[in-house]
Design an enzyme around this catalytic site. Sequence first.
Site, PDB file in Angstrom:
ATOM      1  N   TYR A  61       7.278  -9.449   7.773  1.00  0.00           N
ATOM      2  CA  TYR A  61       7.001  -8.014   7.866  1.00  0.00           C
ATOM      3  C   TYR A  61       7.443  -7.490   9.231  1.00  0.00           C
ATOM      4  CZ  TYR A  61       3.848  -7.890   3.793  1.00  0.00           C
ATOM      5  OH  TYR A  61       3.306  -7.936   2.531  1.00  0.00           O
ATOM      6  N   ASP A 112       0.816  -1.209   0.000  1.00  0.00           N
ATOM      7  CA  ASP A 112       0.000   0.000   0.000  1.00  0.00           C
ATOM      8  C   ASP A 112       0.858   1.272   0.000  1.00  0.00           C
ATOM      9  OD1 ASP A 112      -2.559  -1.009  -0.030  1.00  0.00           O
ATOM     10  OD2 ASP A 112      -2.676  -1.214   2.156  1.00  0.00           O
TER      11      ASP A 112
END
Lengths: 255, 255
Positions: free
Chosen positions: B114, B56
């Site tokens: 992540y 994103d």
Amino acid sequence: MVIFMKRVMLIVSYDGTNYHGWQVQPSAVTIEGVLNEKISELTGESIQVIGASRTDAGVHALGNVAVFDTESRIPGEKFSYALNQRLPEDIVIQRSTEVDGEFHPRHCDCIKTYEYTIINRTFPLPEYRNTAYFYYGPLQIEPMRKAAKAFLGEHDFAGFCSAGAQVQTTVRTIYSLEVMQDLAESKIKIRVTGNGFLYNMVRIIAGTLLEVGKGAISPEDMDGIIASCDRQKAGPTAPAKGLKLLGIEYQEKIV
Amino acid sequence: MVIFMKRVMLIVSYDGTNYHGWQVQPSAVTIEGVLNEKISELTGESIQVIGASRTDAGVHALGNVAVFDTESRIPGEKFSYALNQRLPEDIVIQRSTEVDGEFHPRHCDCIKTYEYTIINRTFPLPEYRNTAYFYYGPLQIEPMRKAAKAFLGEHDFAGFCSAGAQVQTTVRTIYSLEVMQDLAESKIKIRVTGNGFLYNMVRIIAGTLLEVGKGAISPEDMDGIIASCDRQKAGPTAPAKGLKLLGIEYQEKIV
């Protein structure tokens, strides 16, 4: 009418990337200039801060120190909150407090700590493009650590000073100089603490230790290079963006 | 005439601050768009990369993966050097290599890691303004660590998914979820490894662990919150800028 004037001290952190250094300049955006503007706006007075360290363009700080005098009724410790609402995101006041009216951040004895960051890997890391110097070649850490020891104590650092600065003496004392390696982040940090630094001194120390890491200067030659007081014998001035003023400790009680 | 076509894999790092995310958009600058443009310029072909993770806007990466097919005679491992000379400083190819023509970065089994970074102190640190989420209130680390354990293993993470994604199943396996604290830098890092993540899943996990740290969610309730598959029971989606894709490991041999 009695006017109550007080001196407020600020601990100022900034990312120096978008500024032409600390010191006010006629037609360039500087940290000092932005502080003057925002504190003047807040107090309605014409404020000129006095900074401890007039860092160069591109140099960063976690804890630079500045003071200003004000008649404002805002309590000293509240200035941090009020100013952070007005300041851009890349300048943040970490603490504010009222100090003795005699306290001058450049004329008092202090201990400063700087950190120089190197990213050492095949290709740069985008995250550190403005806050570290990138070097892709191999660097030998142990020789850098050995060379670092030569800087400890009191020396005439005339060879580790760029031209242009007017100082009474080029003798300074370095209390510690560490070379730290973070392999996971391919990061090398040089952290140095001393009772004051000449113009570009930390960047020249970093540039010299880099030459040692590359094998171009032997750690055994370090004592002689320092004693020579010859700028030509030390390494190049490492780029500004890798440098950060971590903090300043004042030896006298200032509050 | 025989045309030699090869598939090249790139390990791509970027600071996502100045991009509208990975995926090409008609009138916005994206990571994928910049890569297509620069690889096309370099090869003289019309290149469209296939990315592993379509991050994103504002999300960063140390090691996202992309592939493209080319007839170029540039050896696979040389693309990193050639592209880094053309790419902006906030996108860097860490490695390039030729891979099997069948390899597809989204259709192959993989393990992704992540990291979500939180700066937890009274005032923000300018250096991390674009790469970490700032939170000034107290955060209790031990409850966050306890809550993190509930996520381990295979679960239906339907409650940890933003609307809008089309997926066949919301079952995913998390192999590790660590909450690390660096007191010197007032930094908390949440690092999670799994076989895939739903839309916004890592940011919702981070937002939920933040609620646990604040005391708003009890670690004892975590199992029930996950089992409920109810988005309303989990915490808010933490801001994009704190998220970084560390890397992707493919389980099959791809070279």
